[in-house]
Structures are given as C-alpha cells and as structure tokens.
Write an enzyme that holds these catalytic residues in place. Structure first.
Site, mmCIF file in Angstrom:
data_model
loop_
_atom_site.group_PDB
_atom_site.id
_atom_site.type_symbol
_atom_site.label_atom_id
_atom_site.label_comp_id
_atom_site.label_asym_id
_atom_site.label_seq_id
_atom_site.Cartn_x
_atom_site.Cartn_y
_atom_site.Cartn_z
ATOM 1 N N GLY A 72 0.815 -1.199 0.000
ATOM 2 C CA GLY A 72 0.000 0.000 0.000
ATOM 3 C C GLY A 72 0.855 1.257 0.000
ATOM 4 N N GLU A 95 3.736 13.639 -5.953
ATOM 5 C CA GLU A 95 3.206 13.238 -7.255
ATOM 6 C C GLU A 95 3.732 11.869 -7.696
ATOM 7 O OE1 GLU A 95 2.713 14.888 -11.846
ATOM 8 O OE2 GLU A 95 3.156 16.292 -10.219
ATOM 9 N N ARG A 96 4.958 11.530 -7.336
ATOM 10 C CA ARG A 96 5.498 10.237 -7.742
ATOM 11 C C ARG A 96 4.678 9.102 -7.115
ATOM 12 N NH1 ARG A 96 9.999 6.525 -6.639
ATOM 13 N NH2 ARG A 96 10.177 7.413 -4.563
ATOM 14 N N ARG A 97 4.335 9.245 -5.817
ATOM 15 C CA ARG A 97 3.498 8.245 -5.157
ATOM 16 C C ARG A 97 2.112 8.173 -5.799
ATOM 17 N NH1 ARG A 97 4.058 10.968 0.226
ATOM 18 N NH2 ARG A 97 5.614 12.213 -0.877
ATOM 19 N N GLU A 128 9.856 20.317 -0.733
ATOM 20 C CA GLU A 128 9.741 18.874 -0.521
ATOM 21 C C GLU A 128 10.613 18.106 -1.498
ATOM 22 O OE1 GLU A 128 7.305 14.937 -1.011
ATOM 23 O OE2 GLU A 128 7.761 16.468 -2.483
#
Length: 295
Positions: A72, A95-97, A128
């Site tokens: 998850g 955004e990568r996640r 970040e």
C-alpha cells in the site's frame, strides 16, 4: 501548518513542513504520526501544473507501483482543495506516489488536506522535492527561479528556507544560462550538476559538453578542460608549439586529474623547465597552497 516570519514580514515555512511531509527514512511511521490523514478516491485528485518536477522515469514508477501493490501507500500525499472551487483536490506534494498508485490500480490514497495559497503550495512543492533530492539540477534551478521571480525571494532568503548555502543556490541558478543541448544532457542524466557548472563560463559549452559525454570525463577533468579553453589567448596568431612526448602528456593528465585544474609542463633543451597550474578563483588558489603546504 506552523510558520515563521522574517524581518521583512514575509511568511516562511518552518518546522511544520517537516511534520507535514515526513521523513523518508521513517515513512513506515508517517501515517500514524501525522494527524488529519484520510483516504480520498485517487480520481478526485488532479496534478499540480506548477510542480517543479517534470521528469518521472517509468522504471522507477514501476518499482514503486510494485511496492504499493504489496504494502500500500505508506506515506500520505499532501493536497489542497481544488483552487477553482469545484469538487476534488489539487496535488501539492507526492506526485510520484500518486502516479505509482495509479499504475498499481489503487482506488484510494492516504492524504493530508491543507488549506494553502498558490504561494504556499509552490513553496512546499519545491522544498519537498529539494529535501528529498527528487529534482534533477535543471528542475531545481527552475524551482528556485520561480520562488525568486514570483515571490521576491533573495538568494539568501531561499538558501535559508531550503537549508542550502547561498553559493549552492547561485551556482544552481547559473545552470539556466546553458544552451539547450547542454540542458538536454542534464535532463537525460548524461551530465551531473558538477559537470554543468564547469561549462557555464566556457565560450562553447555545447562542444565541451559533447566531449565530456563521449569521453566519459570526470567532473575534475571537465573543470580542467573548461579552464584550459577559457585561458587560451584570443585575437592573435599563435606560434606553433613543438609536439610534446607521450610521457609529458601523461604526466600533465595525471596532475590535472589529481588537482582538478589545467596543468602544463614545458621542457627546455638544457633540461630545465616550467610547471604551470591555472586557477580560476582565489578559492582554487587557496586549495593549491594548502596542498603544497601539506595541510
């Protein structure tokens, strides 16, 4: 989200940013540690068009997607209500996640919802990514330029906010002056930031960049090459120099690689000669003196 205010009254992100985005080293604890985490349908979240990160490599997304299928999404992303006032949310950080979760077929994703202005959203997106070292050198430079041009940051202000030195900020911004072919090498990962910084002052950065890539030169060798080109006299005819023997050339290269500076050895018929070391700044001169003194 906590913040601090500098002497000019400009709002600055403080320790609240670290609490909000978490520490990558402790990402297994983040969901439990951060208050206000909830799950949102992934199709209710839109990408941030001003995210400084532009390049997402498919192989990296595939690896993260595989991990998400097994365990998850362990660390929540940061979103804000859609700026248009409509339903849904706009992505601020992570955004990568978010992209990998879509690849994994995930329907919901843990989020922290924050009420943020455009300015705050851009600050968090840039900081970040910089803190996680997710940006390539050019993306980092464009992000710094956005904060400086849109929100009137000085380089010193920006250095304090992102936790870098002012010289790091200045050197990163200089990369934006490079021609497009060199920028493409940076985006592709063929050149590092160290290589690119050596090319900023060169008269023909594109040609030197191609040589560096083709020959696989180290950063020190690239710096020496760029300094040698800059030091060449212009505007007058040169007297051809006699061809140096292979041993002399090898010794020049050995010294140049060791010092990261252009080195020239000249022999005279008497057996005497000269050793020339070219430096481009007082810092480099100090380093030469330090090494010769054995400190």
């Amino acid at each position: 989200m906590s913040s601090v205010t500098d002497e000019s009254g400009r709002r600055r992100l403080g320790r609240g940013l670290a609490a909000l985005i978490g520490d990558a080293a402790n990402e297994f604890e983040v969901v439990e540690r951060v208050r206000g985490v909830r799950k949102v349908a992934i199709d209710m979240i839109a990408a941030n068009p001003r995210n400084p990160r532009r390049i997402f490599r498919e192989e990296e997304l595939d690896e993260l997607a595989s991990s998400i299928r097994q365990r998850g999404v362990l660390q929540p992303i940061v979103v804000r209500p859609a700026p248009s006032g409509g339903p849904g949310y706009e992505l601020v950080a992570g955004e990568r996640r978010w992209r990998a979760a879509q690849k994994a077929g995930t329907h919901e994703i843990p989020v922290v919802i924050q009420e943020l202005s455009d300015k705050e959203a851009l600050e968090i997106a840039i900081i970040e990514n910089v803190q996680r070292q997710d940006l390539n050198p050019l993306e980092e430079a464009y992000g710094y330029e956005q904060l400086i041009s849109e929100f009137e940051y000085t380089q010193q202000d920006l250095a304090q906010v992102i936790g870098k030195s002012r010289s790091h900020v200045a050197n990163t911004l200089r990369l934006l002056k490079l021609p497009e072919p060199v920028k493409q090498y940076l985006n592709d990962g063929a050149l590092t930031a160290g290589h690119a910084r050596a090319l900023v002052v060169a008269p023909d950065p594109s040609t030197l960049a191609r040589k560096i890539v083709e020959e696989g030169l180290t950063v020190r060798s690239a710096e020496a090459l760029a300094q040698a080109v800059v030091a060449e006299p212009k505007g007058r005819a040169k007297t051809p120099k006699p061809e140096k023997d292979a041993d002399t050339k090898a010794l020049e290269k050995q010294l140049s690689d060791a010092l990261g500076l252009a080195v020239e050895i000249s022999h005279k018929p008497s057996g005497a000669g000269e050793l020339k070391i070219r430096y481009a700044s007082l810092d480099q001169l100090d380093e030469i003196v330090r090494r010769l003194a054995g400190h």
